[in-house]
Design an enzyme around this catalytic site. Structure first.
Site, PDB file in Angstrom:
ATOM      1  CD  GLN A   1      -3.261   0.301   0.363  1.00 49.16           C
ATOM      2  OE1 GLN A   1      -3.600  -0.857   0.535  1.00 49.16           O
ATOM      3  NE2 GLN A   1      -3.877   1.082  -0.495  1.00 49.16           N
TER       4      GLN A   1
ATOM      5  CB  THR B   1     -10.653  -1.333  -7.094  1.00 43.59           C
ATOM      6  OG1 THR B   1     -10.744  -0.559  -5.894  1.00 43.59           O
ATOM      7  CG2 THR B   1      -9.367  -2.130  -7.083  1.00 43.59           C
TER       8      THR B   1
ATOM      9  N   GLY C   1     -12.470  -0.257   2.692  1.00 40.42           N
ATOM     10  CA  GLY C   1     -12.827  -1.666   2.540  1.00 40.42           C
ATOM     11  C   GLY C   1     -11.717  -2.485   1.903  1.00 40.42           C
ATOM     12  CG  ASP C   2      -8.645  -5.670   1.090  1.00 35.52           C
ATOM     13  OD1 ASP C   2      -8.048  -5.035   0.218  1.00 35.52           O
ATOM     14  OD2 ASP C   2      -8.453  -6.887   1.276  1.00 35.52           O
TER      15      ASP C   2
ATOM     16  CE  LYS D   1      -5.593  -3.977   2.708  1.00 33.68           C
ATOM     17  NZ  LYS D   1      -5.723  -3.436   1.329  1.00 33.68           N
TER      18      LYS D   1
ATOM     19  CG  ASN E   1     -15.616  -3.372  -4.993  1.00 29.64           C
ATOM     20  OD1 ASN E   1     -14.516  -2.963  -5.347  1.00 29.64           O
ATOM     21  ND2 ASN E   1     -16.689  -2.616  -5.001  1.00 29.64           N
TER      22      ASN E   1
HETATM   23  P1  NDP Z   1     -14.597  -8.966  -2.055  1.00 32.16           P
HETATM   24  O1  NDP Z   1     -14.735  -9.479  -0.688  1.00 32.16           O
HETATM   25  O2  NDP Z   1     -15.641  -8.058  -2.606  1.00 32.16           O
HETATM   26  O3  NDP Z   1     -14.465 -10.192  -3.092  1.00 32.16           O
HETATM   27  C1  NDP Z   1     -13.461 -11.120  -2.947  1.00 32.16           C
HETATM   28  C2  NDP Z   1     -13.600 -12.172  -4.033  1.00 32.16           C
HETATM   29  O4  NDP Z   1     -12.441 -12.996  -4.042  1.00 32.16           O
HETATM   30  C3  NDP Z   1     -14.773 -13.120  -3.811  1.00 32.16           C
HETATM   31  O5  NDP Z   1     -15.245 -13.585  -5.038  1.00 32.16           O
HETATM   32  C4  NDP Z   1     -14.124 -14.225  -2.990  1.00 32.16           C
HETATM   33  O6  NDP Z   1     -14.804 -15.467  -3.081  1.00 32.16           O
HETATM   34  C5  NDP Z   1     -12.769 -14.326  -3.657  1.00 32.16           C
HETATM   35  N1  NDP Z   1     -11.793 -14.814  -2.681  1.00 32.16           N
HETATM   36  C6  NDP Z   1     -11.435 -14.219  -1.524  1.00 32.16           C
HETATM   37  N2  NDP Z   1     -10.535 -14.957  -0.871  1.00 32.16           N
HETATM   38  C7  NDP Z   1     -10.323 -16.037  -1.634  1.00 32.16           C
HETATM   39  C8  NDP Z   1      -9.518 -17.187  -1.499  1.00 32.16           C
HETATM   40  N3  NDP Z   1      -8.718 -17.348  -0.431  1.00 32.16           N
HETATM   41  N4  NDP Z   1      -9.540 -18.096  -2.505  1.00 32.16           N
HETATM   42  C9  NDP Z   1     -10.343 -17.935  -3.590  1.00 32.16           C
HETATM   43  N5  NDP Z   1     -11.154 -16.875  -3.755  1.00 32.16           N
HETATM   44  C10 NDP Z   1     -11.134 -15.950  -2.802  1.00 32.16           C
HETATM   45  O7  NDP Z   1     -13.150  -8.283  -2.120  1.00 32.16           O
HETATM   46  P2  NDP Z   1     -12.601  -7.194  -3.145  1.00 32.16           P
HETATM   47  O8  NDP Z   1     -13.159  -7.420  -4.494  1.00 32.16           O
HETATM   48  O9  NDP Z   1     -12.718  -5.880  -2.515  1.00 32.16           O
HETATM   49  O10 NDP Z   1     -11.039  -7.563  -3.145  1.00 32.16           O
HETATM   50  C11 NDP Z   1     -10.471  -8.474  -4.072  1.00 32.16           C
HETATM   51  C12 NDP Z   1      -8.973  -8.238  -4.173  1.00 32.16           C
HETATM   52  O11 NDP Z   1      -8.742  -6.894  -4.619  1.00 32.16           O
HETATM   53  C13 NDP Z   1      -8.182  -8.367  -2.858  1.00 32.16           C
HETATM   54  O12 NDP Z   1      -6.896  -8.854  -3.161  1.00 32.16           O
HETATM   55  C14 NDP Z   1      -8.065  -6.928  -2.374  1.00 32.16           C
HETATM   56  O13 NDP Z   1      -6.971  -6.752  -1.520  1.00 32.16           O
HETATM   57  C15 NDP Z   1      -7.878  -6.227  -3.706  1.00 32.16           C
HETATM   58  N6  NDP Z   1      -8.175  -4.791  -3.728  1.00 32.16           N
HETATM   59  C16 NDP Z   1      -9.378  -4.316  -3.332  1.00 32.16           C
HETATM   60  C17 NDP Z   1      -9.650  -2.967  -3.404  1.00 32.16           C
HETATM   61  C18 NDP Z   1     -10.989  -2.399  -3.069  1.00 32.16           C
HETATM   62  O14 NDP Z   1     -11.168  -1.193  -3.258  1.00 32.16           O
HETATM   63  N7  NDP Z   1     -11.946  -3.189  -2.618  1.00 32.16           N
HETATM   64  C19 NDP Z   1      -8.616  -2.016  -3.822  1.00 32.16           C
HETATM   65  C20 NDP Z   1      -7.409  -2.630  -4.293  1.00 32.16           C
HETATM   66  C21 NDP Z   1      -7.206  -3.967  -4.217  1.00 32.16           C
HETATM   67  P3  NDP Z   1     -15.747 -15.949  -1.848  1.00 32.16           P
HETATM   68  O15 NDP Z   1     -16.936 -15.047  -1.909  1.00 32.16           O
HETATM   69  O16 NDP Z   1     -16.018 -17.367  -2.115  1.00 32.16           O
HETATM   70  O17 NDP Z   1     -14.928 -15.718  -0.598  1.00 32.16           O
HETATM   71  O1  2IT Z   2      -5.812  -2.535  -1.400  1.00 29.84           O
HETATM   72  C1  2IT Z   2      -6.343  -1.415  -1.502  1.00 29.84           C
HETATM   73  O2  2IT Z   2      -5.809  -0.502  -2.129  1.00 29.84           O
HETATM   74  C2  2IT Z   2      -7.663  -1.218  -0.894  1.00 29.84           C
HETATM   75  N1  2IT Z   2      -8.213  -2.148  -0.326  1.00 29.84           N
HETATM   76  C3  2IT Z   2      -8.312   0.145  -0.917  1.00 29.84           C
HETATM   77  C4  2IT Z   2      -7.736   1.026   0.163  1.00 29.84           C
HETATM   78  C5  2IT Z   2      -8.412   2.356   0.345  1.00 29.84           C
HETATM   79  O3  2IT Z   2      -8.025   3.030   1.304  1.00 29.84           O
HETATM   80  O4  2IT Z   2      -9.302   2.743  -0.431  1.00 29.84           O
END
Ligand code: NDP
Ligand code: 2IT
Length: 444
Positions: free
Chosen positions: A111, A209, A165-166, A126, A240
């Site tokens: 990050q 994102t 969020g994450d 984080k 997301n």
């Molecule tokens: P969500 O919780 O909305 O979605 C996560 C997705 O990934 C779900 O489909 C979930 O499946 C799957 N998943 C999670 N863990 C695992 C695992 N161990 N094995 C297989 N599938 C898995 O999270 P986000 O979409 O927010 O985040 C997804 C990724 O993007 C993460 O790496 C996060 O750090 C990164 N990210 C997010 C940001 C944000 O703004 N939200 C910003 C930048 C990066 P299931 O429902 O079955 O658990």
């Molecule tokens: O991994 C990431 O960049 C996030 N989960 C978003 C962090 C944020 O502060 O919007």
């Protein structure tokens, strides 16, 4: 040179036993940055990398809560305040049973570089908890979020540390946590981002994102005179980041044929169009069901495991860390994949990254390509401070410009002949910004 690197990584390993994900993230950076430090006398003997890998502060705390049956549970909460050289700590909160110190430290470390690339004044942090939101009622989620924030609220603030969020933390959880923060501190401030639009949130933050990831890939493709038009895309995850990567890729003329969750992936040869994506959003964000229900509903294939053996031009890993290994990378390459852009944080294992770089395909590391989310969080903070709201078009335009700027920084620092090594570019550009700020501020 190699001696320096080996010595450094051994030292980090000894200092942080058992923290494999953290070590993985640090090693990638060290390999690129140690030679850069050697080349730039201003960084010499300043222990910059040694300081960068040590969090400014690590907070862990007990999170007790009561379920709907009256049973008491205890989880472990964390906030890693990694680096505040260029702004308040900023970064998401993850609620997932796998959460531990190593995972949160790797995410906080990434990050720091990512936030620097956005050009906005944000340090890196984080947090989260080893809490599993799956199968919990709304009441249980609220109980947990309130208990989590009851402790976290002493450590954060709009000029100190601004979580978002994450995985497992979306609009619902941010709402419950914001409510509890406001109640305890008696302050209505921009202490969290990803807030609801009616109470301080920014338009486009939800989409940012995924949209940003596709904008970044679009920039990479354009540099090669190519585009998303008519491309076949495979996406992992259905949360997301995956949802809005799918929406934007489809808007740009691509066909998304696969999405997944932790139980498996769907293969829809006709593509996940906007109507089918709405089904997924409803399934995942409201019903909180499994992706297999999509296959049952639309009569397409469902398979266990990960989607990387599906034929595609572009792969967007958007689920979690280490979800794309070397064998899968080789499979993607054999099937003709020419672009991989990480929506998730560190989804590609180091040997899989090496395979992509050796094959000289377009490869974007998450700290560059998924920075649109935190960048738009930065825009939410600006709007909160100014007490104004920008329109959807204004925020989207700023997001597009930020992604373009990150892409240019990667090209500037990552060009190797006519190939752009975006991993190298992102790490060097992020490092310069943070390291120079640290030098200016003395030994702190
Ligand atoms: P969500 O919780 O909305 O979605 C996560 C997705 O990934 C779900 O489909 C979930 O499946 C799957 N998943 C999670 N863990 C695992 C695992 N161990 N094995 C297989 N599938 C898995 O999270 P986000 O979409 O927010 O985040 C997804 C990724 O993007 C993460 O790496 C996060 O750090 C990164 N990210 C997010 C940001 C944000 O703004 N939200 C910003 C930048 C990066 P299931 O429902 O079955 O658990
Ligand atoms: O991994 C990431 O960049 C996030 N989960 C978003 C962090 C944020 O502060 O919007």
């Amino acid at each position: 040179m190699n001696d320096n690197l080996n010595e450094f990584t051994q030292w980090v390993k000894d200092l942080n036993p058992g923290e494999s994900e953290f070590l993985q993230a640090v090693e990638e950076v060290a390999e690129i940055i140690i030679p850069i430090i050697d080349k730039h006398p201003r960084f010499k003997n300043k222990k910059i990398l040694e300081r960068m890998i040590e969090p400014e502060r690590v907070i862990t705390f007990r999170v007790p809560w009561i379920d709907d049956q009256g049973n008491i549970h205890v989880n472990r909460g964390y906030r890693i305040e990694m680096n505040s050289a260029i702004g308040p700590y900023k970064g998401g909160l993850r609620f997932h049973p796998s959460v531990n110190l190593s995972i949160l430290k790797f995410l906080a470390f990434e990050q720091v570089f990512k936030n620097a690339l956005t050009t906005l004044p944000m340090g890196g942090g984080k947090g989260g908890a080893n809490f599993d939101p799956k199968g919990k009622s709304d009441m249980e989620i609220m109980n947990f979020c309130q208990s989590f924030m009851t402790e976290l609220c002493r450590h954060i603030g709009p000029n100190t540390d601004v979580p978002a969020g994450d995985i497992g933390v979306g609009g619902r959880e941010i709402g419950y946590m914001f409510g509890q923060y406001k109640r305890i501190r008696n302050e209505f401030t921009g202490v969290l981002t990803g807030k609801g639009i009616g109470w301080g949130g920014s338009l486009i933050r939800t989409e940012a994102t995924g949209y940003g990831n596709v904008y970044f890939a679009q920039n990479m493709l354009e540099l090669k005179g190519d585009s998303f038009d008519n491309k076949v895309v495979v996406i992992s995850g259905s949360g997301n980041v995956a949802q809005y990567s799918c929406e934007k890729a489809t808007q740009l003329g691509a066909k998304v044929v696969s999405m997944s969750d932790s139980s498996g992936y769907i293969y829809d040869k006709d593509g996940v169009d906007s109507e089918k994506l709405l089904f997924i959003m409803n399934l995942k964000n409201i019903k909180r069901g499994r992706i297999k229900e999509y296959a049952d509903h639309y009569g397409c294939e469902f398979h266990k495991g990960r989607p990387w053996n599906v034929n595609c031009d572009i792969a967007l890993p958007c689920a979690t860390q280490n979800e794309l290994n070397k064998t899968e990378a080789e499979q993607l390459l054999a099937n003709g994949c020419m672009c991989v852009s990480e929506g998730a944080n560190m989804p590609t294992t180091p040997d899989a990254i090496e395979a992509f770089l050796n094959a000289k395909i377009l490869f974007a590391p998450g700290k560059a390509s998924n920075a649109g989310g935190v960048a738009t969080s930065g825009l939410e903070m600006s709007q909160n401070s100014l007490r104004i709201n920008w329109t959807r078009e204004e925020v989207d335009m700023k997001l597009q410009n930020i992604m373009k700027n990150i892409h240019s920084q990667c090209v500037e620092h990552g060009k190797q002949g006519d190939y752009v090594n975006y991993v190298r570019g992102a790490n060097i550009a992020g490092f310069f910004k943070v390291a120079d700020a640290m030098l200016d501020q003395g030994v702190v």
